[in-house]
Write an enzyme that holds these catalytic residues in place. Structure first.
Site, PDB file in Angstrom:
ATOM      1  N   ASP A 265     -70.199  47.976  42.329  1.00 15.06           N
ATOM      2  CA  ASP A 265     -70.752  48.930  43.215  1.00 15.06           C
ATOM      3  C   ASP A 265     -70.603  48.579  44.758  1.00 15.06           C
ATOM      4  O   ASP A 265     -70.743  47.426  45.169  1.00 15.06           O
ATOM      5  CB  ASP A 265     -72.236  49.294  43.109  1.00 15.06           C
ATOM      6  CG  ASP A 265     -72.404  50.669  43.913  1.00 15.06           C
ATOM      7  OD1 ASP A 265     -72.251  51.748  43.403  1.00 15.06           O
ATOM      8  OD2 ASP A 265     -73.083  50.475  45.053  1.00 15.06           O
TER       9      ASP A 265
ATOM     10  N   HIS B  74     -75.161  56.813  42.708  1.00 10.47           N
ATOM     11  CA  HIS B  74     -74.135  55.440  42.333  1.00 10.47           C
ATOM     12  C   HIS B  74     -73.909  55.281  40.983  1.00 10.47           C
ATOM     13  O   HIS B  74     -73.030  54.905  40.495  1.00 10.47           O
ATOM     14  CB  HIS B  74     -74.773  53.958  43.130  1.00 10.47           C
ATOM     15  CG  HIS B  74     -74.888  54.200  44.646  1.00 10.47           C
ATOM     16  ND1 HIS B  74     -73.925  53.177  45.253  1.00 10.47           N
ATOM     17  CD2 HIS B  74     -75.632  55.041  45.485  1.00 10.47           C
ATOM     18  CE1 HIS B  74     -74.375  53.653  46.521  1.00 10.47           C
ATOM     19  NE2 HIS B  74     -75.285  54.431  46.610  1.00 10.47           N
TER      20      HIS B  74
END
Ligand code: UDP
Ligand code: G50
Length: 443
Positions: free
Chosen positions: A117, A20
């Site tokens: 995110d 990520h």
């Protein structure tokens, strides 16, 4: 882009896990190129050493980027009922999201927008909506996964139910609840940025753009393929040196990414499979989910007998490697991968056929992208990582198939050529960022 957008100030909020973090840093570098001011929000504690190191080398290489530290309130893993340390940190960040408000408000110059995110969406949108701050998502998986995510709990007809992340089958898990809340919050975001491109995922991207999948889906910006940064280069030379001495397309590279550990039993079967394949191999072994906890040596994990057999056929390492550099070597002719999305895009860019062996999460859906593109295999019959022991003989046979398949090699060459063209011109990304800026002006 025009000079009128030169004074934008963008905040980036990555989630926990290298898979990520890396796409955020790669995206950040291309935004800097546009002379936007950037703030990187780093959340603490940081789970793995790989992430800590990446953040610090990145920030030293880009001193113009402001770092804002976001200290989260610790959660009790038992009460939260989450065993995976990365997932636990996602939940921790989510539950601390209200603390972002002062951090965002005190940014100077004021923020133009934030990029959040995917795993944090619904918790962060409530904060940014109150502050009237436009919010974009960086979706760190495939467009195919996005098509499932965008209409969840419905499932698009293009996706077999067996390919869903197994954790989503447990409707009581906090993951499923978050996933569902996040999906529901999509329509409140200004757009979705994704590391994909038309030739890699034509159908899913067209489906998302058509508006037929979900009502109110914000625009999707396929900005891929993302390229690595100089700061990702690491100085573990042994694998590269070894690869230099191998014949062209002769080596299988084996890695399951940054947060997937296999059982010792499965690791050993994989080892025998590699030996039985008769191919040379470069194998990154991982026996713990978090790198800081890797204590056992290779001798202990693989056992003396297997270590002896491996000696003449391959190189086995247990450290972080420079995957991009490895995939760039002429000697590499195949990749056994768990199909984390970053690895899939990197394999496409380099034109390496993939033997997809999904272990968890979105990986089966990502592996199906490869299979649909004809440039690799998706081993559905091998089941998910934890519930099935795949025998060495079977693995060995599949490696032979992978390395001998001429049709896949041709498809790989094609996809690699397009990916390289896109990143050379930077044109896909450039045009998309222009459109993004236009959409921001309208919002
Ligand atoms: N990676 C690397 N060296 C390693 C392990 C991973 O460079 O030893 C990189 C890999 O190139 C990719 C990322 O870390 O960019 C892992 O992301 P991916 O989505 O493939 O899998 P995840 O780790 O999130 O499961
Ligand atoms: C990582 C992972 C499992 C998984 C995914 C990962 C995704 C991404 C989409 O990125 O599918 C997603 C959206 C919202 C959410 C979590 C994940 O809360 O280990 O499935």
């Amino acid at each position: 882009m025009s000079s009128s957008d030169g004074n934008l100030h963008v905040a980036l909020l990555p989630s926990s896990g290298t898979g990520h973090l890396l796409p955020y840093l790669r995206l950040a570098a291309s935004l800097i190129h546009h002379q936007w001011s950037l703030t990187l929000i780093t959340t603490h504690p940081i789970v793995s050493s790989a992430e800590s190191q990446l953040i610090s080398t990145f920030l030293s290489a880009f001193p113009q980027i402001t770092q804002k530290k976001f200290h989260t309130i610790p959660l009790d893993p038992v009460a939260a009922n989450i065993t995976d340390p990365f997932q636990l940190q996602w939940e921790t960040i989510r539950q601390s999201a209200h603390l972002l408000s002062p951090l965002i408000s005190s940014s100077s110059p004021p923020l133009s927008f934030i990029i959040t995110d995917v795993t944090l969406m619904s918790s962060v949108i409530s904060v940014t909506a109150k502050l009237c701050l436009p919010n974009y998502i960086l979706f760190t998986s495939s467009a195919r996964m996005l098509s499932l995510f965008s209409c969840f709990p419905s499932i698009p007809s293009s996706i077999p139910k067996e390919s869903l992340p197994p954790i989503l089958l447990d409707s009581n898990s906090s993951f499923t609840k978050n996933f569902s809340d996040d999906s529901g919050s999509l329509k409140h975001f200004n757009g979705v940025l994704i590391n994909s491109f038309e030739e890699l995922e034509k159908e899913p991207l067209e489906m998302l753009a058509s508006g037929n999948l979900t009502k109110g889906l914000p625009p999707v910006f396929p900005l891929g393929p993302f390229l690595p940064l100089e700061v990702e280069r690491i100085s573990l030379f042994a694998p590269l040196k070894w690869l230099e001495n191998q014949e062209e397309s002769s080596v299988v590279y084996v890695s399951f990414g940054s947060r997937t550990a296999m059982s010792k039993e499965q690791i050993r079967e994989l080892g025998y499979g590699l030996v039985l394949s008769g191919r040379k191999f470069l194998w990154v072994v991982k026996s713990k989910v978090v790198d800081k906890e890797e204590e056992e040596g290779l001798d202990e994990i693989l056992g003396h007998r297997l270590m002896k057999k491996i000696e003449n056929n391959g190189l086995v390492v247990k450290e972080w490697v420079d995957q991009w550099q490895i995939l760039s070597q002429k000697a590499v002719g195949g990749f056994i991968s768990h199909c984390g999305w970053n690895s899939v895009v990197e394999a496409a860019w380099h034109g390496i056929p993939v033997l997809g062996w999904p272990q968890q999460g979105d990986q089966m859906i990502n592996a199906e992208v490869i299979e649909a593109g004809g440039w690799g295999l998706c081993m559905k019959s091998w089941g998910w990582g934890s519930n099935h022991l795949v025998k060495g003989v079977e693995i060995g046979d599949k490696i032979k198939d992978l390395m001998g398949n001429q049709r896949m090699k041709m498809e790989c060459a094609r996809i690699s050529e397009v990916a390289k063209q896109r990143s050379k011109a930077g044109e896909g990304c450039e045009n998309m960022l222009k459109t993004l800026f236009q959409s921001l002006k309208k919002s």
